[in-house]
Design a protein around this motif. Sequence first.
Motif, short mmCIF file in Angstrom:
data_model
loop_
_atom_site.label_atom_id
_atom_site.label_comp_id
_atom_site.label_asym_id
_atom_site.label_seq_id
_atom_site.Cartn_x
_atom_site.Cartn_y
_atom_site.Cartn_z
N UNK A 194 2.06 19.27 -5.73
CA UNK A 194 3.22 18.49 -6.18
C UNK A 194 4.50 19.08 -5.61
N UNK A 195 4.61 20.40 -5.66
CA UNK A 195 5.81 21.07 -5.16
C UNK A 195 5.99 20.82 -3.67
N UNK A 196 4.87 20.68 -2.94
CA UNK A 196 4.93 20.46 -1.51
C UNK A 196 5.18 18.99 -1.16
N UNK A 197 5.30 18.14 -2.17
CA UNK A 197 5.66 16.75 -1.94
C UNK A 197 4.50 15.78 -1.87
N UNK A 198 3.29 16.23 -2.23
CA UNK A 198 2.14 15.35 -2.19
C UNK A 198 1.93 14.64 -3.53
N UNK A 199 1.39 13.44 -3.47
CA UNK A 199 1.03 12.70 -4.67
C UNK A 199 -0.40 13.05 -5.05
N UNK A 200 -0.61 13.38 -6.31
CA UNK A 200 -1.93 13.79 -6.79
C UNK A 200 -2.44 12.75 -7.78
N UNK A 201 -3.64 12.29 -7.57
CA UNK A 201 -4.25 11.29 -8.44
C UNK A 201 -4.84 11.95 -9.69
N UNK A 202 -4.56 11.35 -10.85
CA UNK A 202 -5.15 11.82 -12.10
C UNK A 202 -6.39 10.99 -12.41
N UNK A 203 -7.51 11.67 -12.65
CA UNK A 203 -8.77 11.02 -12.98
C UNK A 203 -9.14 11.39 -14.41
N UNK A 204 -9.32 10.39 -15.25
CA UNK A 204 -9.64 10.69 -16.65
C UNK A 204 -11.06 11.23 -16.76
N UNK A 205 -11.17 12.45 -17.27
CA UNK A 205 -12.46 13.10 -17.42
C UNK A 205 -12.87 13.18 -18.88
N UNK A 206 -14.02 13.76 -19.09
CA UNK A 206 -14.57 13.90 -20.43
C UNK A 206 -13.80 14.95 -21.23
#
Length: 237
Positions: A194-206
């Motif tokens: 995130x700090x490096x400017x990339x978008x990170x996908x959130x995946x709903x886990x158990x």
Amino acid sequence: MSEAASPGLTAVVPAAGIGSRMGASCPKQYLPLAGKTILEHTLDALLSHSAIAQVIVALAPHDTWFETLSVARDPRILRVQGGAERAYSVLNALHVTTGPWVLVHDAARPCLTHGDLDELIAAAMASGGAILGSRVRDTMKRTDGAGNIVATVDRDGLWHALTPQMFPTGTLKRALEEGLALGALITDEASAMERAGFTVKMVEGRADNIKVTRPEDLSLAELFLQQQSARQQARPD
């Protein structure tokens, strides 16, 4: 993504911490849980998934426990020296990683399921990077230094960050190196990305993918492992 369609991946397990909040005589990852150590359950969950070809375990220099585990003799496991902080342990592992993708998983998360791994791998490869998470369900409060509540935080859009967290190897390596060089606070791999400017996908886990942090977590993790085993045995062949 089915396991059969997944490529060979490298998993990194930072296991150099001491887990002082457990108040145990050994690092928490070596505490007994359902007939094995916590770390053995964690490694088994990764090694038993056909998408994962190698697991790199980052160990403290003084670690004398790992070599006593039967899983330590698995040829798919590579050991590296861990660092004083998680980010340094992960970076040491990335220096010896040759695969294009890497996923990082906490040593003290023994209840990871293959279903969550499938979802994470598919999302990361489609988006360029992803992590497992669980939605915040409780009312969130912010306090001051004296422990007094100063605000109620809207929980909409808030998540607990879990692991594994999966990214392209070279990109994660550069993000960690840059963040550490600047003294940035890196609490997990996603924070470096995130700090490096990339978008990170959130995946709903158990929600049962818990991290064993306190003594009471051991009995809860054992219950989750028993439930997972029962579900697995109940599935038709």
